[in-house]
Motif scaffolding. Structure first.
Motif, short mmCIF file in Angstrom:
data_model
loop_
_atom_site.label_atom_id
_atom_site.label_comp_id
_atom_site.label_asym_id
_atom_site.label_seq_id
_atom_site.Cartn_x
_atom_site.Cartn_y
_atom_site.Cartn_z
N THR A 114 18.01 55.18 31.58
CA THR A 114 17.73 56.53 32.05
C THR A 114 17.22 56.53 33.55
OG1 THR A 114 17.16 57.09 29.88
CG2 THR A 114 16.51 58.62 31.60
N VAL A 115 16.30 55.84 33.65
CA VAL A 115 15.80 55.88 35.13
C VAL A 115 16.84 55.55 35.90
CG1 VAL A 115 14.45 54.66 36.72
CG2 VAL A 115 13.30 55.43 34.63
N LEU A 116 17.72 54.26 35.84
CA LEU A 116 18.63 53.94 36.67
C LEU A 116 19.64 54.85 36.77
CD1 LEU A 116 18.65 50.08 36.02
CD2 LEU A 116 17.63 51.18 37.96
N ALA A 117 20.09 55.63 35.77
CA ALA A 117 21.29 56.45 35.86
C ALA A 117 20.86 57.73 36.50
CB ALA A 117 21.87 56.62 34.30
N VAL A 118 19.85 58.07 36.30
CA VAL A 118 19.39 59.35 36.83
C VAL A 118 19.13 59.30 38.35
CG1 VAL A 118 17.62 61.15 37.16
CG2 VAL A 118 18.41 60.57 34.72
N GLY A 119 18.46 58.18 38.60
CA GLY A 119 18.52 57.70 40.18
C GLY A 119 19.61 57.52 40.87
N MET A 120 20.51 56.72 40.32
CA MET A 120 21.72 56.50 40.88
C MET A 120 22.43 57.72 41.06
SD MET A 120 22.65 52.85 39.08
CE MET A 120 24.21 52.37 39.50
N ILE B 150 21.81 48.20 28.72
CA ILE B 150 21.31 49.04 29.92
C ILE B 150 22.60 49.29 30.81
CG2 ILE B 150 19.90 48.92 31.73
CD1 ILE B 150 17.79 47.41 30.30
N ILE B 151 23.13 48.21 30.97
CA ILE B 151 24.48 48.26 31.83
C ILE B 151 25.49 49.24 31.28
CG2 ILE B 151 26.58 47.32 32.72
CD1 ILE B 151 24.91 45.02 33.35
N LEU B 152 25.64 49.28 29.85
CA LEU B 152 26.61 49.92 29.04
C LEU B 152 26.17 51.41 29.13
CD1 LEU B 152 29.08 49.06 27.77
CD2 LEU B 152 27.70 48.95 25.66
N TYR B 153 24.59 51.73 28.63
CA TYR B 153 24.25 52.98 28.61
C TYR B 153 24.28 53.61 30.04
CZ TYR B 153 22.81 52.04 23.97
OH TYR B 153 23.07 51.51 22.76
N ILE B 154 23.99 52.91 31.30
CA ILE B 154 24.14 53.39 32.53
C ILE B 154 25.52 54.04 32.71
CG2 ILE B 154 24.00 53.06 35.07
CD1 ILE B 154 21.79 51.17 34.45
N ALA B 155 26.66 53.16 32.28
CA ALA B 155 28.02 53.47 32.35
C ALA B 155 28.35 54.88 32.05
CB ALA B 155 28.78 52.44 32.21
N PHE C 292 27.97 61.85 33.89
CA PHE C 292 27.25 62.95 33.54
C PHE C 292 26.06 63.20 34.71
CE2 PHE C 292 23.79 64.69 31.23
CZ PHE C 292 24.31 66.02 30.72
N SER C 293 25.39 62.24 34.97
CA SER C 293 24.24 62.28 35.81
C SER C 293 24.78 62.92 37.04
CB SER C 293 23.49 60.97 35.97
OG SER C 293 22.65 61.00 37.00
N VAL C 294 25.91 62.13 37.58
CA VAL C 294 26.19 62.70 39.03
C VAL C 294 26.73 64.02 38.97
CG1 VAL C 294 28.06 62.27 40.69
CG2 VAL C 294 26.93 60.15 39.74
N THR D 239 13.51 69.94 38.81
CA THR D 239 14.26 70.48 37.61
C THR D 239 15.39 69.77 37.12
OG1 THR D 239 13.12 72.80 38.27
CG2 THR D 239 15.04 72.78 36.46
N GLY D 240 16.38 69.54 37.92
CA GLY D 240 17.57 68.96 37.86
C GLY D 240 17.44 67.58 37.16
N ILE D 241 16.48 66.93 37.66
CA ILE D 241 16.28 65.38 37.59
C ILE D 241 15.77 65.55 35.89
CG2 ILE D 241 14.70 63.49 37.88
CD1 ILE D 241 15.09 64.21 40.96
N ALA D 242 14.75 66.35 35.83
CA ALA D 242 14.00 66.72 34.43
C ALA D 242 15.27 66.68 33.47
CB ALA D 242 13.02 67.46 34.14
N ALA D 243 16.10 67.61 33.65
CA ALA D 243 17.42 68.09 32.77
C ALA D 243 18.08 67.12 32.29
CB ALA D 243 17.98 69.22 33.03
#
Lengths: 318, 371
Positions: A124-130, A185-190, A195-197, A236-240
């Motif tokens: 989650t941290v990585l996907a949201v950060g990226m 982790i890689i799989l879930y980031i993918a 969605f995150s972007v 707000t967006g990051i939290a959601a």
């Protein structure tokens, strides 16, 4: 006239409240079922009709955490008396706790739960950060082929993930990523990145670029402006986005089942596997499921203020 | 404080040229207003000075130092945005302190500076509030405070009061003028409102379609517009512009507007002066502000009878449309001077207030009668 109108409105309000209460009850019913089963004595877990009133106990949680075997003869009263209270609960059910030396052997559940936490939080941290950085780039700079790139990112979600499960498994086996934390982790980031972007791009577009420009002329570099101005504005967006990514990663079942079996296995594939041997102990499964629900509930509850703002985003005068 | 010099500045957005070969010197401590209709390149020019927009070619110097390749953060310039751009997650105090923190000011210094600015702008009583709790005027005061606090080389303002309502805009205009008198900061101010420009500026820079049209004091651009664009952009109500034909007969010179049947008398020296200007080959246009059209109730020497058409009472004065051929000549009269549409009045042109332009090029002939 006004009184008639306002009393009419009050009636509508009362109706709406009743509707919300009914909907809430419907949504909470399964959770109540799980929670109550988790605290039931085993004998009452599967009665028809369901038992509503019972003496709650935490035996199922004790069972969930320790490794135990069925005893083939009645327990020795002296041993029973010497055992700690929680072990007695297990002995009551005709089972005994396995030990190595003096140490109680833990069941698979605590480590699976930890795996779930590690994998869901990290991804989650990585996907949201990226996603946040990528969205910022798309939102603020002229990117060549922006529309195509964004569509490409979105297109990774157009295939049901399970379609690629077998090729992914073969690739993972070849590079040695099966049953590893990093693999999932890689799989879930993918899964979550597109969605995150997209979600973050929506939020970034809503932040007026004048905020950063003001920071730029006030003597800050773009990087400083990003961290001091854009990130707080995007909270707000990051939290959601984080809540959605976390839920996806936390609940993911299919790939966790295929890609992991022991070391990096997460809770979702583990809990039902406990059904397999002998008579299923529904109270233990319910206890495992109940605990599994907690992190998402806590996480969502902690960010609820941001989520509510997220829903009303754009309606706020800037 | 600093001098800002723009030399041959060009700016393209893709293939669209938004600034054409702009040369402009803004003196130290001067208040310069960039004035023009939307899309004329004035905001782009301002953003280019600030470093928020790259220029395609040319040079921008602040205090003699070329800055066109520097980041905005390295130019030591303050910028006031139209929509304030106050950071919503920071208090008013923190908003004003923000530029000081970039420079790494000591805590006590920051507090002192912020409080000094707050006192000057009379915003001390809501330093602890969030921007969202403020009115538009107060938000803009805070934004101006944020610009002043650092004592930058120059303050750039992009329609800072354009989003406020009319009454507040007038108050803020006065306040900006007062602040400039007190602080003497080199200021560049962008607006499309000519009243704002006239009242605030030491010098006005009129722009249109990326081209600088005229630079001058408010009085200069009002009294000596360099071309038809400036003539019509500055001043309200708008200057009358009409095609004009010069006629000489019997030692008298007359100017005929459009296809009017009657011609206005002009000094006999006019034809010679126009010829001497060497321009006017593209046809002649006459411009005269409504206050330059003098009307009377009675016929008299040099007065032309005209029929009144639309009458707009504006309180202090009326604007009356007079029919001249198929066109109209707008005159400014005292209130209630013309009773009703259709009345006939007698008018002449104040020769001191006539302007002549080359119709094709739009350039002023520089011919002034009388004075």
């Amino acid at each position: 006239m006004a009184a008639v109108k306002s009393s009419g409105r009050a009636a509508v309000n009362r109706l709406a409240v009743v509707g919300v209460i009914i909907a809430t009850l419907i949504f909470l019913a399964p959770i109540y079922w799980i929670a109550s089963t988790a605290f039931k004595p085993r004998a009452l877990a599967t009665t028809v009709p369901p038992t509503v009133l019972f003496q709650p106990e935490i035996t199922s949680f004790i069972k969930l955490f320790v490794k135990r075997v069925q005893m083939n003869k009645a327990v020795d009263p002296a041993t029973y008396a010497a055992a700690p209270w929680w072990e007695q609960r297990i002995m009551d059910n005709g089972e005994r706790v396995l030990r190595t030396g003096d140490n109680v052997q833990l069941s698979g559940y605590p480590s699976r739960f930890m795996n779930s936490l590690i994998i869901a939080i990290t991804s989650t941290v990585l996907a949201v950060g990226m996603g946040t950085f990528t969205a910022y780039g798309f939102s603020r700079f002229r990117v060549k082929g922006e529309a195509d790139l964004l569509f490409f990112i979105l297109s990774t979600r157009m295939l049901p993930p399970i379609v690629v499960a077998i090729p992914m498994f073969l690739m993972y086996r070849a590079v040695g990523l099966t049953d590893t934390h990093i693999g999932l982790i890689i799989l879930y980031i993918a899964f979550n990145l597109s969605f995150s972007v997209w979600l973050m791009k929506g939020f970034m577009d809503e932040i007026p670029k004048e905020y950063e420009e003001a920071a730029l002329v006030d003597g800050y570099t773009r990087m400083q402006a990003f961290f001091k101005i854009v990130l707080p504005e995007a909270a707000t967006g990051i939290a959601a986005t984080a809540v959605f990514c976390f839920i996806t990663a936390w609940n993911e079942y299919a790939f966790a089942l295929i890609m992991t079996n022991r070391r990096a296995q997460t809770a979702p594939p583990f809990i039902p596997s406990q059904l397999g041997s002998g008579l299923p102990d529904w109270t233990v499964i319910a206890a495992g499921t109940f605990l599994f629900l907690l992190p998402v509930a806590i996480f969502t509850f902690a960010l609820r203020g941001h989520l509510l703002r997220g829903v009303t985003f754009g309606a706020i005068r800037k | 404080m600093a001098e800002i010099v723009l030399s041959n500045v060009q700016k393209f957005f893709g293939t669209v040229q938004v600034i054409r070969d702009l040369n402009l010197t803004i003196a130290d401590r001067e208040f310069v207003v960039l004035l023009g209709p939307s899309g004329c390149g004035k905001t782009t020019t301002l953003r280019a000075i600030a470093g928020l927009e790259d220029i395609t070619s040319g040079e921008i110097r602040i205090d003699g130092k070329p800055v066109q390749d520097l980041e905005a953060s390295e130019r030591d310039i303050a910028f006031v945005f139209q929509l304030y751009a106050l950071y919503p997650h920071l208090t008013v105090f923190e908003n004003i302190a923000f530029p000081l923190r970039a420079a790494g000011g000591a805590r006590a210094d920051v507090e002192r500076e912020v409080n000094a600015v707050a006192r000057a702008l009379d915003i001390g009583h809501f330093l602890g509030k969030r921007p969202s709790a403020l009115s538009g005027g107060d938000m803009q005061r805070v934004a101006i405070g944020r610009a002043l606090v650092r004592r930058p080389k120059a303050i750039l303002m992009d329609e800072p009061i354009g989003a406020l309502d009319a009454k507040l805009r007038e108050d803020m205009r006065t306040e900006l003028k007062r602040l400039h008198i007190e602080n003497k900061a080199t200021s560049v101010y962008v607006t499309h409102d000519q009243v704002e420009a006239m009242s605030l500026a030491d010098r006005i820079v009129v722009m249109s379609e990326g081209v600088l049209q005229q630079v001058g004091t408010p009085i200069e651009v009002y009294q000596n517009p360099a071309n038809l664009f400036v003539a019509q952009f500055i001043g309200s109500p708008v200057m009358n512009i009409s095609d004009a034909k010069l006629e000489t007969e019997g030692g008298q010179a007359k100017v005929r507007l459009g296809n009017a049947s009657e011609a206005f008398g002009v000094p006999v020296t006019l034809p010679r002066a126009i010829e001497a200007s060497g321009r006017g080959d593209g046809g002649l246009s006459l411009g005269i502000r409504p206050e330059g059209v003098i009307v009377a109730h009675q016929p008299g020497e040099g007065l032309v009878p005209l029929e009144a058409h639309v009458i707009e009472p504006l309180g202090a004065y009326d604007i009356v449309d007079l029919k001249v051929g198929s066109g109209v000549l707008r005159a400014r009269t005292v209130s209630g001077f013309v009773g009703k549409p259709g009345d006939t009045v007698f008018a002449r042109l104040d020769e001191n207030q006539t302007h002549f332009f080359d119709t094709r090029s739009g350039q002023s002939l520089g011919v002034r009668l009388g004075a």
